[in-house]
Design an enzyme around this catalytic site. Structure first.
Site, PDB file in Angstrom:
ATOM      1  N   GLY A  88      15.467  -5.684   0.617  1.00 25.57           N
ATOM      2  CA  GLY A  88      15.556  -4.220   0.614  1.00 25.57           C
ATOM      3  C   GLY A  88      14.899  -3.624   1.840  1.00 25.57           C
ATOM      4  O   GLY A  88      14.130  -4.277   2.543  1.00 25.57           O
ATOM      5  N   GLY A  90      13.024   0.119   3.277  1.00 27.69           N
ATOM      6  CA  GLY A  90      12.487   1.433   2.899  1.00 27.69           C
ATOM      7  C   GLY A  90      12.074   2.170   4.147  1.00 27.69           C
ATOM      8  O   GLY A  90      12.438   1.788   5.265  1.00 27.69           O
ATOM      9  N   GLY A  91      11.270   3.233   3.953  1.00 29.97           N
ATOM     10  CA  GLY A  91      10.874   4.058   5.085  1.00 29.97           C
ATOM     11  C   GLY A  91       9.927   3.331   6.029  1.00 29.97           C
ATOM     12  O   GLY A  91       9.830   3.660   7.209  1.00 29.97           O
ATOM     13  N   MET A  92       9.178   2.341   5.515  1.00 27.99           N
ATOM     14  CA  MET A  92       8.156   1.689   6.347  1.00 27.99           C
ATOM     15  C   MET A  92       8.620   0.405   6.998  1.00 27.99           C
ATOM     16  O   MET A  92       8.017  -0.051   7.956  1.00 27.99           O
ATOM     17  CB  MET A  92       6.928   1.365   5.500  1.00 27.99           C
ATOM     18  CG  MET A  92       6.027   2.546   5.310  1.00 27.99           C
ATOM     19  SD  MET A  92       4.548   2.033   4.482  1.00 27.99           S
ATOM     20  CE  MET A  92       3.804   0.976   5.676  1.00 27.99           C
ATOM     21  N   VAL A  95      11.910  -5.675   3.609  1.00 24.07           N
ATOM     22  CA  VAL A  95      11.299  -6.692   2.748  1.00 24.07           C
ATOM     23  C   VAL A  95      12.241  -7.902   2.675  1.00 24.07           C
ATOM     24  O   VAL A  95      13.445  -7.749   2.483  1.00 24.07           O
ATOM     25  CB  VAL A  95      11.066  -6.120   1.325  1.00 24.07           C
ATOM     26  CG1 VAL A  95      10.451  -7.187   0.413  1.00 24.07           C
ATOM     27  CG2 VAL A  95      10.172  -4.890   1.379  1.00 24.07           C
ATOM     28  N   LYS A 110       6.883  -8.314   3.882  1.00 26.81           N
ATOM     29  CA  LYS A 110       7.282  -6.963   4.301  1.00 26.81           C
ATOM     30  C   LYS A 110       6.877  -6.785   5.756  1.00 26.81           C
ATOM     31  O   LYS A 110       5.708  -6.916   6.102  1.00 26.81           O
ATOM     32  CB  LYS A 110       6.628  -5.909   3.417  1.00 26.81           C
ATOM     33  CG  LYS A 110       7.056  -4.501   3.792  1.00 26.81           C
ATOM     34  CD  LYS A 110       6.802  -3.512   2.677  1.00 26.81           C
ATOM     35  CE  LYS A 110       7.252  -2.129   3.078  1.00 26.81           C
ATOM     36  NZ  LYS A 110       7.232  -1.195   1.966  1.00 26.81           N
ATOM     37  N   ASP A 203       1.676   7.037  -3.069  1.00 25.15           N
ATOM     38  CA  ASP A 203       3.131   6.980  -2.938  1.00 25.15           C
ATOM     39  C   ASP A 203       3.742   6.280  -4.152  1.00 25.15           C
ATOM     40  O   ASP A 203       4.613   5.430  -4.022  1.00 25.15           O
ATOM     41  CB  ASP A 203       3.521   6.282  -1.621  1.00 25.15           C
ATOM     42  CG  ASP A 203       4.979   6.550  -1.257  1.00 25.15           C
ATOM     43  OD1 ASP A 203       5.574   7.503  -1.815  1.00 25.15           O
ATOM     44  OD2 ASP A 203       5.529   5.811  -0.418  1.00 25.15           O
TER      45      ASP A 203
HETATM   46  P1  ATP Z   1       8.928   2.968   0.959  1.00 21.10           P
HETATM   47  O1  ATP Z   1       9.029   2.465   2.350  1.00 21.10           O
HETATM   48  O2  ATP Z   1       8.684   4.423   0.902  1.00 21.10           O
HETATM   49  O3  ATP Z   1       7.968   2.158   0.138  1.00 21.10           O
HETATM   50  P2  ATP Z   1      10.913   1.673  -0.662  1.00 21.10           P
HETATM   51  O4  ATP Z   1       9.902   1.411  -1.738  1.00 21.10           O
HETATM   52  O5  ATP Z   1      12.290   2.051  -1.101  1.00 21.10           O
HETATM   53  O6  ATP Z   1      10.405   2.783   0.321  1.00 21.10           O
HETATM   54  P3  ATP Z   1      10.252  -0.962   0.383  1.00 21.10           P
HETATM   55  O7  ATP Z   1       8.869  -0.829  -0.151  1.00 21.10           O
HETATM   56  O8  ATP Z   1      10.430  -1.421   1.773  1.00 21.10           O
HETATM   57  O9  ATP Z   1      11.078   0.407   0.259  1.00 21.10           O
HETATM   58  O10 ATP Z   1      11.035  -1.930  -0.579  1.00 21.10           O
HETATM   59  C1  ATP Z   1      12.414  -2.096  -0.483  1.00 21.10           C
HETATM   60  C2  ATP Z   1      12.896  -2.891  -1.679  1.00 21.10           C
HETATM   61  O11 ATP Z   1      12.424  -4.229  -1.588  1.00 21.10           O
HETATM   62  C3  ATP Z   1      12.363  -2.395  -3.010  1.00 21.10           C
HETATM   63  O12 ATP Z   1      13.152  -1.373  -3.557  1.00 21.10           O
HETATM   64  C4  ATP Z   1      12.411  -3.640  -3.872  1.00 21.10           C
HETATM   65  O13 ATP Z   1      13.692  -3.746  -4.476  1.00 21.10           O
HETATM   66  C5  ATP Z   1      12.215  -4.772  -2.873  1.00 21.10           C
HETATM   67  N1  ATP Z   1      10.846  -5.332  -2.949  1.00 21.10           N
HETATM   68  C6  ATP Z   1       9.721  -4.796  -2.436  1.00 21.10           C
HETATM   69  N2  ATP Z   1       8.642  -5.550  -2.696  1.00 21.10           N
HETATM   70  C7  ATP Z   1       9.104  -6.618  -3.384  1.00 21.10           C
HETATM   71  C8  ATP Z   1       8.471  -7.789  -3.976  1.00 21.10           C
HETATM   72  N3  ATP Z   1       7.161  -7.986  -3.886  1.00 21.10           N
HETATM   73  N4  ATP Z   1       9.268  -8.657  -4.637  1.00 21.10           N
HETATM   74  C9  ATP Z   1      10.593  -8.450  -4.737  1.00 21.10           C
HETATM   75  N5  ATP Z   1      11.251  -7.388  -4.229  1.00 21.10           N
HETATM   76  C10 ATP Z   1      10.515  -6.481  -3.548  1.00 21.10           C
HETATM   77 MG    MG Z   2       8.124   0.608  -1.364  1.00 17.21          MG
END
Ligand code: ATP
Ligand code: MG
Length: 541
Positions: A88, A90-92, A95, A110, A203
C-alpha cells in the site's frame, strides 16, 4: 538479474532509459513498460541495485514515486530485507511486505518519502521518536523492529499484519454495532498504552488500524514523523499534521500547545462514528472546508444516519467528538471502560445533554436555519411590542404574522432539502429567492423603501457569504437590488403617500444601492480569498 531481455530492441530501449535516468532526466517508465512488458522484472532488479549504490546527485527512485514491485515478479534486495510485494501507499511513503533474511520472517517495510524528512533535524527527531516507539510492546500495537537508513532511503521495519486496514474493511462492508464497539475498545486500550509512554498518535484513522483475519485490531503509524512527547519541539510549532476528517478541533486550529491525549480521544470518536454510520463526522470535498466544519460545526447525529445505533453508544461517540478537550473522556482507558460497560449492559458514565446543551449543539448543526430563526424572532418580537402598544393596526399585525410563519415553515422545509446531496445547491438558491421575496412582501406591507427594515438587504448579502461561494454572493446581491428596485418604484409611483414623511430626493436610494454593491464586493473578495487559501491548503494536506 534473473531474466535477460532477449530482443535487441528491448535491450536498447532499457539502455536508453537508464542513461536518461543517470543524466538526471525523468524518462517515462510506464511508457517503456507498455511498449516492452518483458522488461518489467529486469527493471525491478536494476532499480533494487540502483538503491544499493545510487549515483551521486541522481533522483532517488522513491522520490520519483516510480518504485513499483511487479506483481508476481522476483523479490528485490533491500539490505537485510527482501522486498516481496508492495502492500500500500499513503501520504508518507510506501509499505512493502518483506522477508527479514537473518531471521527468515515476514515483516512490513515502510519507506518514508524524503519530502517528509526535509532537514537533518527532522531526521534526528524521527529516529529518536521511532526508537521510543520501538520500545513499546502491546498486543494491539504493531511492533516496530527497526528504524534506519539505507543509501539515503529512510525506512522502518514493523511486524507484518496479514489482513487489511480498517479503511479497506469498511469499504467492503459496514461493520455491525457489536463488532465496532469491540474493535474500538481494544484500540482505545492500545492508545491508552501509547499515552502512558508519552506518545500521542495524532493521526488515528481507519487506514492506520490494521485488522487480521480474526478482526483483531492493531494500531500502526505512531512513532513516525508525528510522534512527540508533550512539551517537545513539535508541540510549539503549531503545524497542522494529520487527516482533516479525524482531526480534533485544537489540532485543526494549529493550537500546538493544546495538542495532547485528548486529540486521540477525538479521533477514536471519529473512527467509531465512521464504523457506525459509514462516513466520518465531517468530510467535505476540500480539506479546508472539512477543517472549518471540524472547528465550528456539530456532526449530524449518528442515529439520523443509522437508526439501529443504540442511544447510549451515540452519546459515547458524541462525547469523544466534543469540541472542547475538557468535555471528552479524560483518558483513553476511561473510554475503553465505558465501552466495556456498554457491552455488559451496565449504566454508562456519560449523561444525556440538558435542554440548553441540546439547543446549543442544534444551532451548530443547523447554522443556516438557526440564524434565520433568531433574526425572525427579533423582528417579530419588535413588531409584537408595537402591536401591543397600539402603534400598528391589527390587520398589519395579522399580515406580518402570516409572512413570518410562512418564512419559518419554508425555512424548515429547505433545511431538510439541504441534507440531500443532489438537492443542496438548488435548495440554497431557492432559499435565497424565498428570503428576498418574504423580505419584499414584509416591506410592501410596511413602509416600503422608507422602512428601516431595508437593512435586511445588506444582511442577506453578508449572510450569503457564509456559504463561501462567490457566485452565490452576486446572486443574492442581484436579487436584493431587484427587490429594492421594486420598492423604489413603489415609493415614487404606486404609493406616493409614503413620501409624506420622508425625503423625496433620490440620493438616499442611490447611496443605499451603492452601499449594497460595496458590501457585496467586500464579501465576494473575502470569499474569494478564503477559496484561494482553501485550494492552496487542499494541495498541501
Ligand atoms: P498515511 O501515510 O497517512 O499513514 P495510509 O495509512 O493510508 O496513509 P500507509 O501507512 O503508508 O498509508 O499504509 C498503506 C497501507 O499499507 C495500509 O493501508 C495498509 O493496508 C498497509 N500496511 C501498513 N502497515 C502494514 C503492516 N504493518 N502490515 C501489513 N500491511 C500494512
Ligand atoms: Mg498509515
Amino acid at each position: 538479474m534473473q531474466e535477460q531481455p532477449e530482443d535487441e530492441g528491448e535491450f536498447r530501449a532499457l539502455d536508453d532509459y537508464l542513461q536518461r535516468l543517470q543524466a538526471g532526466e525523468s524518462p517515462d517508465r510506464r511508457a517503456l513498460l507498455e511498449k516492452h512488458p518483458d522488461l518489467a522484472s529486469a527493471l525491478a532488479c536494476l532499480e533494487a541495485l540502483d538503491r544499493l549504490a545510487p549515483p551521486a546527485g541522481a533522483v532517488t527512485l522513491l522520490q520519483s514515486g516510480d518504485l513499483q514491485m511487479p506483481a508476481g515478479g522476483p523479490p528485490c534486495d533491500f539490505g537485510a530485507y527482501e522486498l516481496l510485494a508492495e502492500v500500500g501507499r499513503g501520504g508518507m511513503g510506501v509499505v512493502y511486505k518483506a522477508r527479514q533474511k537473518s531471521l527468515d520472517r515476514l515483516v512490513a517495510v515502510k519507506m518514508i518519502l524524503s519530502s517528509h524528512l526535509a532537514s537533518a533535524d527532522h531526521v534526528r527527531r524521527f529516529q529518536a521518536e521511532a526508537k521510543a516507539a520501538a520500545r513499546l510492546s502491546h498486543p494491539n500495537i504493531v511492533h516496530i523492529h527497526e528504524v534506519g537508513q539505507f543509501h539515503g532511503q529512510h525506512y522502518f521495519v514493523m511486524e507484518h499484519v496479514e489482513g487489511m486496514s480498517l479503511a479497506q474493511r469498511l469499504a467492503i462492508a459496514p461493520l455491525d454495532v457489536d463488532s465496532a464497539v469491540r474493535i474500538l475498545a481494544k484500540v482505545a486500550r492500545a492508545v491508552a498504552h501509547l499515552h502512558r509512554h508519552q506518545i500521542v498518535h495524532r493521526d488515528l484513522k481507519p487506514s492506520n488500524i490494521l485488522l487480521d483475519s480474526n478482526d483483531e485490531p492493531y494500531v500502526t503509524d505512531f512513532g513516525l514523523a508525528k510522534v512527540f512527547a508533550p512539551g517537545s519541539e513539535m508541540t510549539a510549532t503549531g503545524v497542522i499534521a494529520g487527516t482533516p476528517s479525524y482531526m480534533a478541533p485544537e489540532q485543526a486550529a494549529g493550537r500546538g500547545a493544546e495538542i495532547g491525549p485528548a486529540c486521540d480521544i477525538y479521533s477514536l470518536g471519529a473512527i467509531l462514528y465512521e464504523m457506525l454510520t459509514g462516513r466520518p463526522p465531517f468530510a467535505e470535498e476540500n480539506p479546508l472546508d472539512t477543517l472549518m466544519q471540524v472547528l465550528s460545526r456539530e456532526p449530524t447525529l449518528p442515529r439520523r444516519l443509522n437508526s439501529r445505533i443504540p442511544r447510549g453508544l451515540e452519546l459515547i461517540c458524541l462525547k469523544c467528538l466534543a469540541k472542547s478537550p475538557q468535555d471528552r473522556y479524560p483518558s483513553a482507558d476511561e473510554l475503553a471502560d465505558e465501552l466495556d460497560r456498554y457491552c455488559r449492559g451496565e449504566a454508562l458514565a456519560v449523561k444525556p445533554p440538558n435542554l440548553i446543551q441540546r439547543l446549543w449543539s442544534w444551532t451548530r448543526r443547523e447554522p443556516a436555519l438557526a440564524s434565520r430563526l433568531a433574526a425572525l424572532a427579533v423582528f417579530y418580537v419588535v413588531e409584537l411590542v408595537n402591536f401591543v402598544l397600539g402603534a400598528v393596526p391589527a390587520s398589519f399585525h395579522a399580515q406580518i404574522t402570516a409572512i413570518t410563519a410562512a418564512w419559518i415553515l419554508s425555512s424548515f422545509a429547505l433545511q431538510q432539502c439541504l441534507r440531500f446531496q443532489r438537492w443542496s445547491i438548488p435548495a440554497r438558491f431557492f432559499w435565497g429567492v424565498l428570503d428576498s421575496a418574504f423580505l419584499l412582501a414584509a416591506l410592501l406591507i410596511a413602509d416600503g423603501a422608507a422602512s428601516p427594515l431595508v437593512v435586511g438587504y445588506p444582511l442577506l448579502i453578508v449572510g450569503s457569504g457564509l456559504w463561501f461561494r462567490v457566485r452565490f454572493v452576486w446572486f443574492m446581491t442581484a436579487l436584493s437590488l431587484a427587490s429594492y428596485g421594486v420598492l423604489v418604484v413603489e415609493f415614487y409611483y404606486w404609493s406616493p403617500e409614503l413620501q409624506r414623511n420622508f425625503d423625496r430626493a433620490p440620493d438616499r436610494h442611490v447611496v443605499f444601492i451603492v452601499a449594497m454593491l460595496v458590501t457585496a464586493a467586500v464579501v465576494a473578495y473575502l470569499v474569494d480569498r478564503v477559496r484561494a487559501l482553501s485550494s492552496y491548503f487542499g494541495q498541501r494536506l
